[in-house]
Design an enzyme around this catalytic site. Structure first.
Site, short mmCIF file in Angstrom:
data_model
loop_
_atom_site.label_atom_id
_atom_site.label_comp_id
_atom_site.label_asym_id
_atom_site.label_seq_id
_atom_site.Cartn_x
_atom_site.Cartn_y
_atom_site.Cartn_z
N ASP A 185 -0.49 -4.00 6.03
CA ASP A 185 -1.11 -3.71 7.30
C ASP A 185 -2.60 -4.05 7.20
O ASP A 185 -3.20 -3.86 6.15
CB ASP A 185 -0.98 -2.23 7.62
CG ASP A 185 0.46 -1.75 7.74
OD1 ASP A 185 1.39 -2.54 7.45
OD2 ASP A 185 0.69 -0.59 8.06
N HIS A 202 1.54 3.79 1.90
CA HIS A 202 1.95 4.49 3.11
C HIS A 202 3.48 4.51 3.15
O HIS A 202 4.14 3.53 2.77
CB HIS A 202 1.39 3.81 4.36
CG HIS A 202 0.00 4.26 4.70
ND1 HIS A 202 -0.80 3.60 5.61
CD2 HIS A 202 -0.75 5.31 4.23
CE1 HIS A 202 -1.97 4.23 5.70
NE2 HIS A 202 -1.97 5.26 4.88
N HIS A 235 5.83 -5.67 12.18
CA HIS A 235 5.21 -4.34 12.11
C HIS A 235 4.89 -3.82 13.51
O HIS A 235 3.82 -3.28 13.78
CB HIS A 235 3.94 -4.36 11.24
CG HIS A 235 3.55 -3.00 10.74
ND1 HIS A 235 2.61 -2.22 11.38
CD2 HIS A 235 3.97 -2.28 9.67
CE1 HIS A 235 2.46 -1.08 10.72
NE2 HIS A 235 3.29 -1.09 9.68
N HIS A 290 -7.39 -1.73 5.59
CA HIS A 290 -6.56 -0.72 6.24
C HIS A 290 -7.12 0.65 5.88
O HIS A 290 -8.18 0.76 5.25
CB HIS A 290 -5.11 -0.90 5.78
CG HIS A 290 -4.12 -0.12 6.58
ND1 HIS A 290 -4.15 -0.02 7.95
CD2 HIS A 290 -3.03 0.62 6.19
CE1 HIS A 290 -3.16 0.72 8.37
NE2 HIS A 290 -2.46 1.14 7.32
N HIS A 319 0.84 -1.19 0.00
CA HIS A 319 0.00 0.00 0.00
C HIS A 319 0.88 1.24 0.00
O HIS A 319 2.10 1.17 0.20
CB HIS A 319 -0.97 0.00 1.18
CG HIS A 319 -0.31 0.05 2.53
ND1 HIS A 319 0.51 -0.95 3.02
CD2 HIS A 319 -0.37 0.98 3.53
CE1 HIS A 319 0.92 -0.65 4.24
NE2 HIS A 319 0.41 0.53 4.56
N ASP A 347 5.93 4.15 5.23
CA ASP A 347 6.79 3.16 5.87
C ASP A 347 6.84 1.85 5.09
O ASP A 347 7.53 0.91 5.50
CB ASP A 347 6.38 2.92 7.33
CG ASP A 347 4.92 2.52 7.50
OD1 ASP A 347 4.11 2.83 6.61
OD2 ASP A 347 4.59 1.90 8.53
#
Length: 301
Positions: free
Chosen positions: A210, A62, A268, A140, A60, A64
């Protein structure tokens, strides 16, 4: 099958911890999964050859899980790469990377292919003669996929004593390895099971980060050999996990148990905690076979 964790902590990189990135070696293929900041440094530290990575999977958009991608792509060029590179990720990843390459005038020395994902259903996104990769739709804050990597069944193993006993010509060996029966000159049919042994069992690996606790993924990952499932929080922060659409260690263990996974790897982790041993303790109260992911750790299965 070998998994190398390059980074498995949430949010921001720190002195001793890195955001999400890992390398899966399966059937002599190297797959890079997510590419958080610092990934290429971790690749060097773990002595993983850049040239062997031809496929990158991004769960995804994001930071990180993504901010190391442009640097990795650029370094591949600086090293004189000529081999094609394929990037799989959510719609928008192509625009994001190409804009950075355009504004920095850093066009690649190799062909760069983007495979943008939009489906909310599981789909096959990569397949060759030995491996198939499917998406695992996750839940998520933004569109997110996990990835299921599956070895295809290999050839059967030739029973040398049996084929010699029946005086079978070597021309039939490949047919036997492929599961075929053999008809002798006198018309007798020799069943394959008498001439070969079962192949080495195929392995499978599911990457799920996530996501909030989501039982909808269970049919996709059922009976998986190894499950990596995010465990951002401990149970004491369960309400925060639900609010941010993340999971706790216990919730990861419940998914592993219900999916009949053989092995669970946690990762994570939120950087709010002093250590990660408590994640293992909480997960083991639900599911027995728990490993702790950590930066630089490799697992062989």
């Amino acid at each position: 099958m070998k998994l190398t964790i390059l980074g498995c902590y949430a949010a921001t990189p720190r002195t001793l911890t890195n955001p999400t990135s890992q390398v899966l070696e399966i059937k002599n293929r190297l797959f890079l999964i997510d590419c958080g900041e610092g990934t290429q440094v971790q690749l060097r530290k773990n002595k993983i050859k850049f040239s062997k990575i031809n496929h990158i999977f991004i769960s995804h958009l994001h930071g990180d899980h993504l901010y190391g991608l442009i640097g990795t792509i650029s370094t591949f060029s600086l090293l004189g790469r000529t081999t094609d590179l394929h990037v799989y990720g959510p719609k928008g990843i192509k625009e994001l990377i190409l804009l950075q390459l355009k504004l920095t005038e850093s066009w690649t020395t190799y062909s760069l292919f983007f495979h943008e994902l939009e489906s909310k259903e599981s789909e096959v996104i990569f397949e060759d003669q030995k491996v198939v990769v499917k998406t695992i739709p996750l839940k998520h804050r933004v569109y997110t996929n996990g990835f299921l990597f599956q070895e295809k069944p290999g050839d059967r193993k030739l029973n040398v004593e049996a084929v010699q006993q029946y005086n079978i010509h070597t021309a039939y060996y490949q047919k036997i390895k492929g599961g075929g029966d053999v008809t002798l000159d006198n018309g007798t049919v020799i069943e394959n099971k008498k001439l070969s042994f079962d192949p080495i069992p195929s392995m499978s690996y599911a990457f799920c980060s996530d996501t909030v606790y989501n039982e909808a993924i269970i049919p996709i990952i059922e009976n998986v050999d190894v499950l990596y499932h995010e465990s951002t929080f401990l149970e004491s922060e369960a309400s925060l996990a639900a609010k941010t659409l993340h999971s706790t260690a216990k919730e990861a263990a419940r998914i592993a148990l219900k999916a009949n996974a053989k092995q669970l790897i946690l990762g994570h982790y939120s950087t709010r905690y002093d250590g990660i041993e408590r994640f293992k303790e909480e997960a083991e109260s639900i599911f027995p076979n728990v490993l702790l992911g950590d930066d630089g750790v490799s697992f062989e299965f």
